[in-house]
Each structure stands twice: as C-alpha cells, then as structure tokens.
Design a protein around this motif. Structure first.
Motif, short mmCIF file in Angstrom:
data_model
loop_
_atom_site.label_atom_id
_atom_site.label_comp_id
_atom_site.label_asym_id
_atom_site.label_seq_id
_atom_site.Cartn_x
_atom_site.Cartn_y
_atom_site.Cartn_z
N ALA A 45 0.83 -1.21 0.00
CA ALA A 45 0.00 0.00 0.00
C ALA A 45 0.86 1.26 0.00
O ALA A 45 0.49 2.26 -0.61
N GLY A 46 2.02 1.20 0.67
CA GLY A 46 2.93 2.34 0.67
C GLY A 46 3.50 2.65 -0.69
O GLY A 46 3.90 3.78 -0.97
N MET A 47 3.55 1.64 -1.55
CA MET A 47 4.02 1.87 -2.91
C MET A 47 2.89 2.30 -3.85
O MET A 47 3.09 3.11 -4.74
N ILE A 48 1.69 1.74 -3.64
CA ILE A 48 0.58 1.99 -4.56
C ILE A 48 -0.10 3.33 -4.29
O ILE A 48 -0.39 4.08 -5.21
N PHE A 49 -0.39 3.62 -3.01
CA PHE A 49 -1.18 4.81 -2.69
C PHE A 49 -0.54 6.13 -3.12
O PHE A 49 -1.23 6.97 -3.68
N PRO A 50 0.75 6.34 -2.90
CA PRO A 50 1.33 7.62 -3.38
C PRO A 50 1.26 7.77 -4.89
O PRO A 50 1.07 8.88 -5.40
N ALA A 51 1.38 6.66 -5.62
CA ALA A 51 1.30 6.73 -7.08
C ALA A 51 -0.11 7.12 -7.53
O ALA A 51 -0.27 7.75 -8.57
N LEU A 52 -1.11 6.75 -6.74
CA LEU A 52 -2.49 7.11 -7.06
C LEU A 52 -2.91 8.45 -6.49
O LEU A 52 -4.01 8.93 -6.75
N GLY A 53 -2.06 9.05 -5.66
CA GLY A 53 -2.38 10.32 -5.04
C GLY A 53 -3.31 10.18 -3.84
O GLY A 53 -3.99 11.12 -3.46
N PHE A 54 -3.33 9.01 -3.23
CA PHE A 54 -4.21 8.73 -2.10
C PHE A 54 -3.41 8.85 -0.81
O PHE A 54 -2.37 8.22 -0.66
N ALA A 55 -3.90 9.67 0.13
CA ALA A 55 -3.22 9.84 1.41
C ALA A 55 -4.22 9.60 2.54
O ALA A 55 -5.34 10.10 2.51
N VAL A 56 -3.82 8.80 3.52
CA VAL A 56 -4.70 8.45 4.63
C VAL A 56 -4.50 9.40 5.79
O VAL A 56 -5.43 9.75 6.48
N GLY A 57 -3.30 9.81 6.05
CA GLY A 57 -2.99 10.66 7.19
C GLY A 57 -1.98 9.97 8.09
O GLY A 57 -1.35 9.01 7.71
N GLY A 58 -1.86 10.47 9.31
CA GLY A 58 -0.89 9.90 10.24
C GLY A 58 -1.57 9.29 11.44
O GLY A 58 -2.78 9.40 11.63
N GLY A 59 -0.80 8.62 12.26
CA GLY A 59 -1.33 8.02 13.47
C GLY A 59 -1.49 6.52 13.36
O GLY A 59 -1.32 5.92 12.29
N VAL A 60 -1.82 5.92 14.48
CA VAL A 60 -1.93 4.47 14.55
C VAL A 60 -3.13 3.96 13.76
O VAL A 60 -3.03 2.99 13.00
N ILE A 61 -4.28 4.60 13.91
CA ILE A 61 -5.50 4.16 13.20
C ILE A 61 -5.29 4.26 11.69
O ILE A 61 -5.66 3.34 10.94
N ALA A 62 -4.68 5.34 11.25
CA ALA A 62 -4.42 5.50 9.82
C ALA A 62 -3.43 4.44 9.32
O ALA A 62 -3.58 3.91 8.23
#
Length: 84
Positions: A45-62
């Motif tokens: 997910a760390g490789m795919i999400f930035p390529a798609l422009g998707f950001a979840v945020g920070g913290g444990v739940i994220a």
C-alpha cells in the motif's frame, strides 16, 4: 530502526492481517502469516497509494487502515495466483 518501531510495525501488521483475513472470508494464514501479510500489505500500500495520489494521514489508526487495505490487496492477489 529502534526496537519500539519494530514492535509497533509487528503489532500493526498483526492487526491489519487479522482484519484483512476477516474481510476476505477466511483467507488468513494464522497468527504469524497474518503478521507477515499485514507488514507486506503495508509495504504494498505504501508503494501503490502515493502513485495514485491517495493519502490516509498519520497516526496508529491510519497506519492500521493503510496496512489493512494493502493486506486485502495482497490476499486478493494470492487468491488469484492459487486459482491459476
């Protein structure tokens, strides 16, 4: 990498792998397998999400959410490979 970081990564991976196993209807791999799937899923997910422009945020739940989505993707791909 500090011991606390490794411990947090394993804990988040375990939770994410367990959730992904429940979401994918029993495609889990046991406790150790779920930890591995969760950690690898977080990496995927760390490789795919930035390529798609998707950001979840920070913290444990994220982090758990992020790793769970990656683990679900990984379990789906493993399921496709097993059927082939």
């Amino acid at each position: 990498m500090e011991f606390g970081s490794v411990l947090a990564m394993i804990l988040i991976g375990a939770i994410a792998g367990w959730i992904a196993g429940k979401l994918m209807k029993g495609r889990g791999f046991g406790v150790i397998g779920n930890i591995i799937v969760g950690v690898v899923g977080a990496f995927v997910a760390g490789m795919i999400f930035p390529a798609l422009g998707f950001a979840v945020g920070g913290g444990v739940i994220a982090s758990i959410f992020h790793a769970t989505i990656g683990a679900v993707i990984l379990l789906f791909l493993i399921g496709l490979i097993r059927k082939a």
